[in-house]
Design a protein around this motif. Structure first.
Motif, PDB file in Angstrom:
ATOM      1  N   GLN A   1       0.835  -1.210   0.000  1.00 58.07           N
ATOM      2  CA  GLN A   1       0.000   0.000   0.000  1.00 58.07           C
ATOM      3  C   GLN A   1       0.865   1.252   0.000  1.00 58.07           C
ATOM      4  OE1 GLN A   1      -2.826  -0.133   3.219  1.00 58.07           O
ATOM      5  NE2 GLN A   1      -3.556  -2.191   2.675  1.00 58.07           N
ATOM      6  N   LEU A   2       1.955   1.212   0.750  1.00 58.37           N
ATOM      7  CA  LEU A   2       2.845   2.369   0.779  1.00 58.37           C
ATOM      8  C   LEU A   2       3.460   2.612  -0.599  1.00 58.37           C
ATOM      9  CD1 LEU A   2       4.418   4.579   2.291  1.00 58.37           C
ATOM     10  CD2 LEU A   2       6.107   2.845   2.917  1.00 58.37           C
ATOM     11  N   LEU A   3       3.870   1.557  -1.262  1.00 63.34           N
ATOM     12  CA  LEU A   3       4.463   1.711  -2.589  1.00 63.34           C
ATOM     13  C   LEU A   3       3.462   2.292  -3.577  1.00 63.34           C
ATOM     14  CD1 LEU A   3       6.546  -1.593  -2.788  1.00 63.34           C
ATOM     15  CD2 LEU A   3       7.438   0.737  -2.603  1.00 63.34           C
ATOM     16  N   LEU A   4       2.204   1.877  -3.470  1.00 60.38           N
ATOM     17  CA  LEU A   4       1.181   2.436  -4.354  1.00 60.38           C
ATOM     18  C   LEU A   4       1.008   3.928  -4.088  1.00 60.38           C
ATOM     19  CD1 LEU A   4      -1.452  -0.449  -4.263  1.00 60.38           C
ATOM     20  CD2 LEU A   4      -0.051   0.251  -6.219  1.00 60.38           C
ATOM     21  N   ARG A   5       1.038   4.323  -2.807  1.00 61.54           N
ATOM     22  CA  ARG A   5       0.945   5.752  -2.467  1.00 61.54           C
ATOM     23  C   ARG A   5       2.117   6.542  -3.045  1.00 61.54           C
ATOM     24  NH1 ARG A   5      -1.966   7.115   2.267  1.00 61.54           N
ATOM     25  NH2 ARG A   5      -1.084   9.214   1.991  1.00 61.54           N
ATOM     26  N   LEU A   6       3.250   5.886  -3.173  1.00 59.00           N
ATOM     27  CA  LEU A   6       4.447   6.548  -3.704  1.00 59.00           C
ATOM     28  C   LEU A   6       4.528   6.458  -5.223  1.00 59.00           C
ATOM     29  CD1 LEU A   6       7.069   5.334  -1.070  1.00 59.00           C
ATOM     30  CD2 LEU A   6       6.046   7.614  -1.241  1.00 59.00           C
ATOM     31  N   GLY A   7       3.505   5.854  -5.836  1.00 59.88           N
ATOM     32  CA  GLY A   7       3.480   5.754  -7.290  1.00 59.88           C
ATOM     33  C   GLY A   7       4.358   4.665  -7.848  1.00 59.88           C
ATOM     34  N   LYS A   8       4.683   3.657  -7.043  1.00 60.68           N
ATOM     35  CA  LYS A   8       5.517   2.551  -7.496  1.00 60.68           C
ATOM     36  C   LYS A   8       4.635   1.361  -7.877  1.00 60.68           C
ATOM     37  CE  LYS A   8       9.431   4.610  -6.603  1.00 60.68           C
ATOM     38  NZ  LYS A   8      10.382   4.960  -7.672  1.00 60.68           N
ATOM     39  N   PRO A   9       4.970   0.669  -8.963  1.00 65.92           N
ATOM     40  CA  PRO A   9       4.182  -0.507  -9.344  1.00 65.92           C
ATOM     41  C   PRO A   9       4.368  -1.641  -8.358  1.00 65.92           C
ATOM     42  CG  PRO A   9       6.122  -0.326 -10.727  1.00 65.92           C
ATOM     43  CD  PRO A   9       6.080   0.929  -9.900  1.00 65.92           C
ATOM     44  N   VAL A  10       3.323  -2.398  -8.118  1.00 60.95           N
ATOM     45  CA  VAL A  10       3.354  -3.528  -7.192  1.00 60.95           C
ATOM     46  C   VAL A  10       2.858  -4.751  -7.928  1.00 60.95           C
ATOM     47  CG1 VAL A  10       2.505  -4.466  -5.021  1.00 60.95           C
ATOM     48  CG2 VAL A  10       2.989  -2.020  -5.212  1.00 60.95           C
ATOM     49  N   SER A  11       3.632  -5.833  -7.918  1.00 61.26           N
ATOM     50  CA  SER A  11       3.230  -7.041  -8.615  1.00 61.26           C
ATOM     51  C   SER A  11       2.203  -7.797  -7.792  1.00 61.26           C
ATOM     52  CB  SER A  11       4.444  -7.935  -8.857  1.00 61.26           C
ATOM     53  OG  SER A  11       4.929  -8.448  -7.622  1.00 61.26           O
ATOM     54  N   ALA A  12       1.515  -8.726  -8.445  1.00 63.15           N
ATOM     55  CA  ALA A  12       0.504  -9.519  -7.757  1.00 63.15           C
ATOM     56  C   ALA A  12       1.130 -10.402  -6.687  1.00 63.15           C
ATOM     57  CB  ALA A  12      -0.250 -10.380  -8.772  1.00 63.15           C
ATOM     58  N   GLU A  13       2.425 -10.729  -6.834  1.00 59.73           N
ATOM     59  CA  GLU A  13       3.092 -11.609  -5.872  1.00 59.73           C
ATOM     60  C   GLU A  13       3.629 -10.860  -4.662  1.00 59.73           C
ATOM     61  OE1 GLU A  13       6.138 -13.309  -8.243  1.00 59.73           O
ATOM     62  OE2 GLU A  13       4.877 -14.929  -8.976  1.00 59.73           O
ATOM     63  N   ALA A  14       3.487  -9.526  -4.672  1.00 58.27           N
ATOM     64  CA  ALA A  14       4.150  -8.724  -3.641  1.00 58.27           C
ATOM     65  C   ALA A  14       3.662  -9.030  -2.243  1.00 58.27           C
ATOM     66  CB  ALA A  14       3.967  -7.236  -3.935  1.00 58.27           C
ATOM     67  N   THR A  15       2.421  -9.513  -2.097  1.00 60.19           N
ATOM     68  CA  THR A  15       1.902  -9.810  -0.768  1.00 60.19           C
ATOM     69  C   THR A  15       1.858 -11.299  -0.484  1.00 60.19           C
ATOM     70  OG1 THR A  15      -0.359  -9.773  -1.626  1.00 60.19           O
ATOM     71  CG2 THR A  15       0.523  -7.712  -0.736  1.00 60.19           C
ATOM     72  N   ALA A  16       2.416 -12.105  -1.376  1.00 60.61           N
ATOM     73  CA  ALA A  16       2.378 -13.551  -1.174  1.00 60.61           C
ATOM     74  C   ALA A  16       3.373 -13.959  -0.080  1.00 60.61           C
ATOM     75  CB  ALA A  16       2.722 -14.263  -2.479  1.00 60.61           C
ATOM     76  N   THR A  17       3.037 -15.030   0.596  1.00 62.35           N
ATOM     77  CA  THR A  17       3.872 -15.538   1.672  1.00 62.35           C
ATOM     78  C   THR A  17       4.265 -16.975   1.360  1.00 62.35           C
ATOM     79  OG1 THR A  17       2.762 -14.144   3.292  1.00 62.35           O
ATOM     80  CG2 THR A  17       4.045 -15.989   4.143  1.00 62.35           C
TER      81      THR A  17
END
Length: 802
Positions: free
Chosen positions: A299-315
């Motif tokens: 969420q922070l990266l999105l606020r900073l305008g950075k792209p986030v991949s679908a795997e970014a929250t995977a564990t």
């Protein structure tokens, strides 16, 4: 690892655990009582003098025999012995004590070390002397450049996670990104954890997770190692901490975080604070703390305008093991790192990143052969095409391991290959560490100009990242190089700055090494009081240092400073302890320096046979440009001891070998001291050859300008001239060290002899009083004492020549 347990009668002593038991029940004794028992057991093959025992246990000489007797009495009572029976501790009249009880030994596995700084090893009394006996450490010894390679390898540890994360969640590693300025970097502080104590590892584990995700998205992030050092002893005021981090790292954006465990799982809160303006606040809640942190970072990266991949929250299982291992590594819990990884499922445990972690644990534990084997297997499995950044990390660690194993050429090839892999990528931190490794490899081989070029490249790369700790290390390396080249005044100035930088940054090991190098420079510059004061500062830090090799190195320097101030008993006892504790395979540099200084003291106190043996061991042990000065001094001591023993043929053979080595060694002191050894060898039978050698040695010493070398030559030559009755020429020679006569014992002694020979009574008395004040326990040589101390009106006997 195993440690020794000693059994005798109904008692047992475990030196490593500092535990005394009778009939299986622990006996409570004071630290000093335990140290006396342990020290005598460890030296059970001989009698231990009172002075040696006092110096070893108390670390100083101003302890009365009465106090020592009281402690020995308590030691006897603790083990069921008495002064009448003396079944275990026997009194040696007019000397000291000896352990006489028959011992049985057994090996026990080492317990896991305590977490964090508690591993330092200070006893409850707060005494500055470390335990007198300890199980031999597997950790390697430290030459100066070996120490620098160690610190570099520890720093590389914080970079390895990014290699894995980019391969899974980031853009293609081949895609370059714009390099941000250091001011745009983010400093991620450790998390505040509101949960049960067993979750404490999340403080650094989640910090590493957050920092890694930000780096993977293309943000510049201050290395975790620097942040951990800065926050080890944080100020109470959070604003002061924030200001300190910004000033030291140059990063203007701070990320503070917290994780709270509640009925609904974990809530992670991130606050990104710019230098000015409103902070960005993010919160996320998940059943798992790491999952909550990943969501919050996304969420922070999105606020900073950075792209986030679908795997970014995977564990994954690998993520969980890696995070726990990172937290343990940042806390210096090496055994815990190994336990976490080895307990993981086989498919996770075999991941290249975790295999690299196990190699780094071997390295930091001193298991160099095992570390190299693991790294070689990794390099075979991780090719440059598959993962070039991870391979560069492996190569950089391999370079440090090879420095330890004495293969500087291979170390240079490894770090050069690492540079080639990342030179065209946006990896400034990795590139800076690789260049630093290349600089160390060049310096070890005596190629100082090339080393300076590599360090300069490293500095440019690291300034981008805000990595203040690595930049301070480069400065320290440059100062060390000045000293290695014989430019001690320049090196001292740099090392003093480095000490302050490391103190501010919280780099304890680095600060200790800076102090170590200052002592060396001060002794070369003939400033013994300042050297002792500096060694006392280093000694005060010993309880905070868990690395045995570094502790021994500082102890050797402390012994050298003590000896330079005439405190020979303390110095000798400390050196005896170090040479008995140092592991000959892993502690070679420290052992060599200790043997060299021990030989000097033995020669000065009339034990030429022991001096000849220990000096020979030191010559064989010491090698490399950064140990060349100590080796040259040991070789000179060896020649002098052989001459005292009337072993002239052996002395001549040593002089030839000394000269052959000096002709190729890139050390200023080598040529000077080799020529001096030749001059002393010829001083009696071939005076013309001796004079020529003295003149060459003095000319070389004055060209390099190292005060200790000038004094070494002048004192020897001046005394030879006085012995020969050449007072006029002796005056011209001795006058060259007059500037140091106020602080240097040998220079003052030569001045006193000269004034006595010239009949200058007032000057003689002043010089003699100064010499006696500086002497400490150093004897005024008998051949000089008869002339120096005789009534001035009487004709003093002529001292025999050497």
């Amino acid at each position: 690892m195993a440690r020794l347990l000693y059994r005798f009668g109904d008692c047992s002593v475990d030196p490593a655990a500092r535990e005394l038991c009778r009939n299986g029940t622990p006996v409570t004794v004071s630290p000093k009582v335990f140290d006396v028992i342990a020290y005598l057991i460890d030296r059970r093959d001989r009698a231990v003098g009172r002075d040696e025992l006092i110096a070893a246990v108390w670390g100083r000489a101003d302890v009365t025999d009465a106090l020592l007797g009281q402690v020995v009495l308590k030691a006897r009572r603790a083990i069921g012995d008495t002064g009448d029976e003396q079944n275990a501790i026997r009194t040696i009249p007019r000397f000291g004590y000896r352990w006489v009880a028959e011992l049985a030994t057994e090996e026990r596995p080492d317990p896991p070390p305590a977490a964090g700084p508690a591993m330092a090893g200070a006893d409850a009394s707060g005494d500055r002397a470390p335990p007198a006996v300890a199980a031999p450490s597997p950790r390697r010894g430290r030459s100066r450049w070996v120490a620098a390679a160690t610190v570099l390898a520890l720093a590389v540890a914080v970079l390895t996670v990014l290699a894995l994360m980019r391969g899974r969640h980031g853009a293609s590693p081949l895609a370059p990104r714009a390099t941000p300025a250091a001011a745009d970097a983010v400093a991620v502080l450790p998390l505040v954890i509101a949960a049960e104590p067993e979750w404490g590892w999340l403080r650094l584990g989640l910090m590493d997770l957050v920092a890694t995700r930000l780096r993977g998205a293309g943000l510049a992030v201050v290395p975790n190692e620097t942040i951990v050092a800065l926050t080890r002893d944080p100020p109470a005021d959070a604003a002061i901490l924030a200001s300190n981090v910004r000033v030291v790292t140059g990063a203007q954006r701070l990320l503070t975080s917290s994780a709270t465990r509640g009925p609904g799982g974990w809530r992670v809160r991130l606050e990104l604070h710019p230098a000015d303006g409103e902070p960005i606040l993010i919160e996320a809640q998940q059943p798992d703390a790491a999952a909550a942190a990943r969501v919050a970072v996304a969420q922070l990266l999105l606020r900073l305008g950075k792209p986030v991949s679908a795997e970014a929250t995977a564990t994954t299982a690998l993520d969980d093991v890696r995070q726990r291992a990172e937290a343990a590594l940042l806390s210096d819990q090496l055994e815990e790192v190994q336990r976490i990884i080895q307990a993981a499922p086989p498919d996770v445990r075999d991941a290249p990143l975790l295999r690299l972690r196990l190699a780094q644990v071997d390295f930091r534990s001193g298991r160099m052969i095992e570390a190299r084997a693991k790294l070689d297997r990794l390099l075979a499995d991780v090719g440059p095409e598959a993962d070039p950044v991870l391979r560069a990390l492996i190569l950089t660690v391999s370079s440090s391991v090879r420095i330890h194993l004495g293969d500087a050429a291979a170390a240079g090839r490894d770090c050069a290959a690492a540079v080639a892999l990342v030179a065209d990528r946006d990896e400034p931190g990795m590139l800076g560490r690789a260049y630093t490794a290349c600089g160390i490899a060049e310096a070890v081989q005596g190629r100082f100009d090339a080393a300076m070029s590599e360090f300069a490249r490293a500095r440019i790369a690291l300034e981008i990242t805000g990595d203040a700790l690595s930049l301070a290390r480069i400065e320290a390396n440059e100062g060390l190089m000045e000293s290695t080249r014989g430019r001690y005044a320049e090196g001292l100035a740099v090392m003093r700055r480095s000490e302050e930088h490391f103190r501010r940054l919280g780099g304890r090991n680095e600060m200790m090494m800076a102090l170590d190098d200052q002592i060396d420079a001060l002794l070369a510059l003939l400033q013994p009081l300042e050297a002792l004061a500096t060694s006392e500062r280093a000694w005060g830090l010993l309880p905070q240092i868990s690395n045995t090799g570094l502790r021994h190195s500082v102890q050797v320097q402390h012994a050298r400073a003590l000896a330079a101030n005439g405190r020979l008993g303390e110095a000798a006892a400390l050196l005896v302890r170090i040479t008995s504790e140092a592991a000959t395979e892993q502690d070679q540099p420290v052992l060599g320096h200790a043997l060299a200084e021990r030989a000097r003291i033995e020669l000065a106190t009339g034990r030429a046979d022991a001096a000849a043996g220990h000096a020979a061991e030191a010559v064989q042990t010491l090698a490399g440009p950064d140990r060349g000065r100590a080796r040259a001094q040991a070789w000179l001591t060896r020649v002098r001891a052989l001459r005292v023993l009337a072993r002239d043929a052996d002395a001549a053979a040593e002089v030839r070998g000394f000269a052959d080595w000096a002709a190729t060694a890139q050390v200023p002191a080598s040529t000077v001291l080799a020529q001096l050894a030749q001059a002393e060898l010829h001083s009696t039978a071939q005076p013309a050859a001796a004079t020529a050698a003295y003149e060459q040695a003095l000319a070389q010493a004055e060209r390099t300008g190292i005060p200790a070398d000038v004094v070494e030559v002048v004192v020897s030559w001046g005394n030879a001239l006085l012995d020969a009755g050449q007072t006029e020429r002796a005056s011209a020679v001795a006058g060259r060290v007059q500037r140091w006569a106020g602080t240097d014992f040998r220079s003052s002694l030569l001045q006193a002899r000269l004034y006595r020979a010239l009949g200058q009574e007032a000057a003689w008395r002043e010089a003699l009083q100064r010499t006696q004040r500086l002497a400490g326990e150093r004897p005024i040589p008998p051949t000089d004492g008869s002339a120096l101390l005789a009534p001035f009106g009487a004709a003093p006997p002529s001292p025999p020549s050497d």
